[in-house]
Design an enzyme around this catalytic site. Structure first.
Site, PDB file in Angstrom:
ATOM      1  N   THR A 179      -8.441  64.037  -2.943  1.00  0.00           N
ATOM      2  CA  THR A 179      -7.228  63.211  -3.047  1.00  0.00           C
ATOM      3  C   THR A 179      -7.142  62.335  -1.795  1.00  0.00           C
ATOM      4  OG1 THR A 179      -5.926  65.088  -2.222  1.00  0.00           O
ATOM      5  CG2 THR A 179      -5.947  64.724  -4.608  1.00  0.00           C
ATOM      6  N   LYS A 182     -11.583  70.664  -1.387  1.00  0.00           N
ATOM      7  CA  LYS A 182     -10.780  69.492  -1.058  1.00  0.00           C
ATOM      8  C   LYS A 182      -9.549  69.978  -0.316  1.00  0.00           C
ATOM      9  CE  LYS A 182      -7.458  67.968  -2.706  1.00  0.00           C
ATOM     10  NZ  LYS A 182      -5.983  68.001  -2.346  1.00  0.00           N
ATOM     11  N   THR A 231      -2.849  73.021   0.477  1.00  0.00           N
ATOM     12  CA  THR A 231      -3.094  72.101  -0.637  1.00  0.00           C
ATOM     13  C   THR A 231      -4.576  71.918  -0.685  1.00  0.00           C
ATOM     14  OG1 THR A 231      -1.097  70.877  -0.521  1.00  0.00           O
ATOM     15  CG2 THR A 231      -2.840  69.787  -1.536  1.00  0.00           C
ATOM     16  N   GLU A 266      -4.686  65.206   7.503  1.00  0.00           N
ATOM     17  CA  GLU A 266      -4.138  63.851   7.414  1.00  0.00           C
ATOM     18  C   GLU A 266      -3.696  63.346   8.789  1.00  0.00           C
ATOM     19  OE1 GLU A 266      -2.564  64.123   2.804  1.00  0.00           O
ATOM     20  OE2 GLU A 266      -1.176  64.542   4.448  1.00  0.00           O
ATOM     21  N   ASN A 308       1.911  60.330   4.702  1.00  0.00           N
ATOM     22  CA  ASN A 308       2.778  61.059   3.784  1.00  0.00           C
ATOM     23  C   ASN A 308       4.044  60.298   3.430  1.00  0.00           C
ATOM     24  OD1 ASN A 308       1.713  63.923   3.153  1.00  0.00           O
ATOM     25  ND2 ASN A 308       1.167  63.546   5.269  1.00  0.00           N
ATOM     26  N   THR A 347       3.087  55.609  -2.918  1.00  0.00           N
ATOM     27  CA  THR A 347       3.019  54.171  -3.069  1.00  0.00           C
ATOM     28  C   THR A 347       1.662  53.621  -2.680  1.00  0.00           C
ATOM     29  OG1 THR A 347       3.915  53.914  -0.825  1.00  0.00           O
ATOM     30  CG2 THR A 347       5.474  53.895  -2.661  1.00  0.00           C
TER      31      THR A 347
END
Length: 406
Positions: free
Chosen positions: A152, A178, A189, A275, A401, A406
């Site tokens: 992702t 992942k 996650t 991230e 995040n 979007t």
């Protein structure tokens, strides 16, 4: 044991593929792994009370204790909080996969990852499964495509394969994963899939993963969030031809070490790809009263936003580390605690037996400019220890995040 150039389909009897089918605007978004023979299965699932439909399906399949044949994964949509339609769509994914390979739907593990609360584009996925089922093979590129198809916000493929020898037979263990955000001790996650052609009883395979999971996936953190879709699945199809492992003997220990290496590597890769992360942080506690105490302190330090921001700012603010250990609810004597930071083979002592140590701030700043940082707390309460892995908290994490949908 040695690392080989391989992928999830490198063990004998496994094939795989991944491609873009239209769940996402671009990038691969569907992957399938298939075993020629029924495979023993071990798994771990999210501890979040809010569980995505595929997790609910898999837990039911898992509890029945039957071998499995296939794993199907879509990325770009988590199929979580989607009600009855979400469960119906999960069943359709399992059924479509089963029909494509002439197996039972109960032999299919289903996984989804992506945005929560959005219905699956199930028609696109079903057509994609039918198309992708024709592409499965043993080629390395196909295995790497499968690893890419489960990503992702990941920026890198997480993939590894090793070869060991058991009873004179070559055995391969491979894995793909992942994970980048919503990473927290007690799973993340993250999706992690491991295959091996070793022959091992399902009981022992599950016992091995239960212990390995405690020391790998349950000891990582990026941001403190535990996802709705987390899972780790290990398949062992027995096609290497080794004498079946049914007891905790030398062969079991050899396979255990390989499984541990695969899962630790994947867990670390998930954290390194956190991230917005600019630092990879290892926290080690030694001399604790119990292993559980050590784990509590490690997790507390890893999840402390103050520690994480200090690492991002390259500030040797050791007080934040000791503070996080103190509120972890672990039993230890802070007046006998010592603390040091390490990077690129260089160390700096910050606290010795509960008292601050005068140190060179410039040297500490230079040390913390490295990407890989180790935080080591030495206690005098016992012989137990634990290690975990995390990352810093950067401006980019907020940006990624804040714009996720979007």
């Amino acid at each position: 044991m040695h690392v080989i150039e391989g992928a999830i389909n490198s063990p004998k009897g496994f094939t795989a593929a991944g491609k873009h089918v239209g769940v996402k605007k671009k990038r691969k978004d569907l992957s399938i792994v298939l075993s020629e023979n029924p495979a023993a299965v071990a798994a771990m699932f999210t501890t979040n009370k809010v569980k995505a439909a595929p997790v609910v399906w898999n837990m039911d399949v898992y509890e029945k204790g039957k071998p499995i044949r296939a794993i199907v994964v879509n990325s770009g949509n988590a199929n979580a909080c989607t009600g009855k339609k979400g469960m119906d769509d999960t069943v359709l994914m399992a059924e479509t996969t089963a029909e494509s390979f002439g197996i039972k739907r109960e032999e299919v593990i289903v996984a989804s990852t992506g945005v929560i609360g959005v219905p699956l584009p199930i028609d696109i996925i079903r057509d994609g499964i039918k198309e992708l089922s024709k592409d499965l093979d043993e080629e390395l590129i196909s295995g790497l495509n499968a690893a890419e198809g489960i990503m992702t916000t990941d920026t890198t493929i997480k993939n590894i394969a090793v070869e060991i020898e058991i009873g004179g037979k070559a055995v391969i263990v491979a894995g793909m994963a992942k994970g980048s955000g919503m990473i927290h001790p007690n799973m993340a996650t993250m999706l992690s899939f491991v295959t091996t052609d070793a022959d091992i009883s399902q009981e022992l395979l599950r016992k091995a993963l239960k212990q390995i999971g405690k020391d790998t996936y349950n000891m990582i953190s990026v941001d403190g969030d535990t996802s709705t879709n987390d899972m780790v699945v290990v398949m062992a199809n027995g096609m290497a031809g080794n004498e079946k492992i049914t007891e905790e003997n030398k062969d079991y220990r050899t396979l255990y070490k390989a499984l541990y290496h695969i899962n630790e590597h994947l867990a670390k890769e998930i954290v390194k790809d956190g991230e917005g992360a600019s630092k990879f942080i290892e926290v080690k506690i030694t001399g604790a009263k119990t292993t559980e105490d050590a784990r509590k302190m490690v997790k507390s330090v890893l999840t402390s936003n103050l520690v994480k921001t200090a690492m991002f700012g390259e500030d040797a603010n050791w007080g934040r580390v000791l503070c996080a250990m103190g509120y972890s609810q672990a039993d230890f004597d802070p007046e006998k605690a010592s603390l040091e930071f390490e990077a690129s083979g260089q160390k700096i002592l910050l606290l010795k037996e509960g008292l601050p140590v005068a140190f060179d701030e410039d040297y500490a700043y230079e040390l913390l400019q490295n990407r890989d940082i180790k935080i080591h707390a030495t206690l005098e309460d016992g012989e137990a220890q634990a290690t975990g892995w995390g990352c810093d908290l950067s401006y980019d994490y907020v940006k990624i995040n804040g714009e996720y949908r979007t």
